[in-house]
Design a protein around this motif. Structure first.
Motif, PDB file in Angstrom:
ATOM      1  N   VAL A 119      -4.328  13.325  40.018  1.00  0.00           N
ATOM      2  CA  VAL A 119      -4.224  14.557  39.244  1.00  0.00           C
ATOM      3  C   VAL A 119      -3.362  14.266  38.017  1.00  0.00           C
ATOM      4  O   VAL A 119      -2.268  13.700  38.139  1.00  0.00           O
ATOM      5  N   ILE A 120      -3.871  14.626  36.835  1.00  0.00           N
ATOM      6  CA  ILE A 120      -3.132  14.439  35.585  1.00  0.00           C
ATOM      7  C   ILE A 120      -2.713  15.825  35.103  1.00  0.00           C
ATOM      8  O   ILE A 120      -3.550  16.645  34.733  1.00  0.00           O
ATOM      9  N   THR A 121      -1.419  16.089  35.138  1.00  0.00           N
ATOM     10  CA  THR A 121      -0.905  17.412  34.794  1.00  0.00           C
ATOM     11  C   THR A 121      -0.647  17.508  33.292  1.00  0.00           C
ATOM     12  O   THR A 121      -0.488  16.490  32.602  1.00  0.00           O
ATOM     13  N   PRO A 122      -0.566  18.731  32.759  1.00  0.00           N
ATOM     14  CA  PRO A 122      -0.280  18.886  31.325  1.00  0.00           C
ATOM     15  C   PRO A 122       1.014  18.193  30.898  1.00  0.00           C
ATOM     16  O   PRO A 122       1.084  17.641  29.799  1.00  0.00           O
ATOM     17  N   ASP A 123       2.035  18.210  31.771  1.00  0.00           N
ATOM     18  CA  ASP A 123       3.316  17.596  31.427  1.00  0.00           C
ATOM     19  C   ASP A 123       3.222  16.083  31.267  1.00  0.00           C
ATOM     20  O   ASP A 123       4.077  15.473  30.609  1.00  0.00           O
ATOM     21  N   GLU A 124       2.203  15.473  31.861  1.00  0.00           N
ATOM     22  CA  GLU A 124       2.044  14.014  31.777  1.00  0.00           C
ATOM     23  C   GLU A 124       1.273  13.574  30.545  1.00  0.00           C
ATOM     24  O   GLU A 124       1.205  12.370  30.260  1.00  0.00           O
ATOM     25  N   MET A 125       0.687  14.506  29.840  1.00  0.00           N
ATOM     26  CA  MET A 125      -0.176  14.163  28.695  1.00  0.00           C
ATOM     27  C   MET A 125       0.641  14.099  27.414  1.00  0.00           C
ATOM     28  O   MET A 125       1.322  15.048  27.047  1.00  0.00           O
ATOM     29  N   GLY A 126       0.574  12.966  26.734  1.00  0.00           N
ATOM     30  CA  GLY A 126       1.257  12.840  25.464  1.00  0.00           C
ATOM     31  C   GLY A 126       0.590  13.687  24.397  1.00  0.00           C
ATOM     32  O   GLY A 126      -0.638  13.773  24.328  1.00  0.00           O
ATOM     33  N   GLN A 127       1.399  14.325  23.569  1.00  0.00           N
ATOM     34  CA  GLN A 127       0.877  15.146  22.484  1.00  0.00           C
ATOM     35  C   GLN A 127       1.463  14.689  21.165  1.00  0.00           C
ATOM     36  O   GLN A 127       2.633  14.301  21.088  1.00  0.00           O
ATOM     37  N   GLU A 128       0.656  14.709  20.124  1.00  0.00           N
ATOM     38  CA  GLU A 128       1.098  14.243  18.813  1.00  0.00           C
ATOM     39  C   GLU A 128       0.351  14.989  17.721  1.00  0.00           C
ATOM     40  O   GLU A 128      -0.732  15.535  17.939  1.00  0.00           O
ATOM     41  N   THR A 129       0.948  15.008  16.546  1.00  0.00           N
ATOM     42  CA  THR A 129       0.307  15.562  15.364  1.00  0.00           C
ATOM     43  C   THR A 129       0.000  14.414  14.418  1.00  0.00           C
ATOM     44  O   THR A 129       0.871  13.598  14.120  1.00  0.00           O
ATOM     45  N   ARG A 130      -1.241  14.338  13.966  1.00  0.00           N
ATOM     46  CA  ARG A 130      -1.665  13.280  13.064  1.00  0.00           C
ATOM     47  C   ARG A 130      -2.048  13.865  11.710  1.00  0.00           C
ATOM     48  O   ARG A 130      -2.515  14.988  11.624  1.00  0.00           O
ATOM     49  N   GLY A 131      -1.910  13.038  10.664  1.00  0.00           N
ATOM     50  CA  GLY A 131      -2.365  13.418   9.341  1.00  0.00           C
ATOM     51  C   GLY A 131      -1.326  14.195   8.542  1.00  0.00           C
ATOM     52  O   GLY A 131      -0.236  14.506   9.017  1.00  0.00           O
TER      53      GLY A 131
END
Length: 266
Positions: A119-131
């Motif tokens: 199970v991949i939870t939202p807290d485990e997902m890296g988030q970034e802003t590009r551009g």
């Protein structure tokens, strides 16, 4: 209609179905199921690995004989990061919707044995802003190449604000030429907010032997077998897309179109 554009087949059940056979390629498979509360979907994975992405809604999940409980929860793909479940080859999975559910099933060849359900939870997902400027977009890495969970699959979500471009400057990943470029097939599953909006996507090669420009409406899927593939969201309508990539090596290494590479330093 472009052969690279897959429109939903209805409002309920399996509304999108992309197989290697239907796409005319080797690696990527992609389905979308829309279920009412109480409806369920199940499958064997066979020689393919699976990433289930809860685009919106909730469901009870079991995989590999293990009850994973109720997962999901966001009301739309524009409402934070999703839950996801990785299921390896030679396995099985089942999801029973507990609310109206939009479930994406991403697949690619399974290579190794002994992988585990995860199970991949939202807290485990890296988030970034590009551009920068009107090329800003917001990325959620569900199953990136830095995550060793999968054999072949690369899965990512992107939200592009209205009036912005994405997958831009134009880039491609259609040559097995590492370390310079990797060969990856790709699907884009598009949603819009508000849903009556639209955008555009162009898929083209340097020699223009492939050159398709598609109208992007809510719920369509586009295929990128090769070439550059930028998107544009029109003013007032945010564009979401779920990307699935796979190829002979699980590496995302792209080549920018030379004519537009100057934009990276602008």
């Amino acid at each position: 209609m472009s052969k690279l554009l897959v429109k939903p087949s209805g409002e309920t059940g399996k509304v999108i179905s992309v197989t290697p056979e239907s796409a005319g390629w080797t690696y990527v498979g992609f389905d979308v199921h829309k279920l009412a509360a109480g409806q369920s979907v199940a499958a064997q994975t066979g020689k393919r690995e699976i990433c289930l992405v809860f685009v919106s809604g909730k469901g009870k999940v079991s995989a590999g004989g293990v009850d994973l409980g109720e997962l999901g929860g966001r009301t739309s793909p524009f409402d934070g990061a999703p839950y996801a479940v990785y299921v390896p080859g030679n396995g099985d999975w089942q999801v029973e919707a507990t609310t109206p559910l939009e479930l994406a099933v991403c697949s690619a060849p399974a290579v190794s044995e002994g992988k585990a359900v995860r199970v991949i939870t939202p807290d485990e997902m890296g988030q970034e802003t590009r551009g920068k400027g009107t090329n800003v977009r917001h990325v959620t890495n569900i199953l990136p190449e830095t995550d060793p969970t999968a054999d072949s699959l690369l899965v990512v979500e992107v939200i592009t604000p209205g009036g912005h471009t994405s997958s831009y400057p134009p880039h491609k990943h259609d040559a097995d030429n590492l370390p310079h470029e990797s060969l990856l097939e790709e699907t884009y599953y598009h949603r819009l907010n508000p849903a009556q909006g639209y955008g555009f996507q162009r898929v083209y090669t340097d020699d223009r032997s492939l050159d398709e420009t598609m109208l992007i409406e809510d719920g369509v899927t586009t295929l990128v077998p090769k070439g550059y593939h930028p998107c544009a969201a029109i003013h007032g309508y945010d564009l979401y897309y779920l990307n699935v990539m796979a190829g002979p090596k699980r590496i995302w290494k792209f080549h920018n179109q030379k004519e537009h590479e100057w934009l990276l330093g602008a």
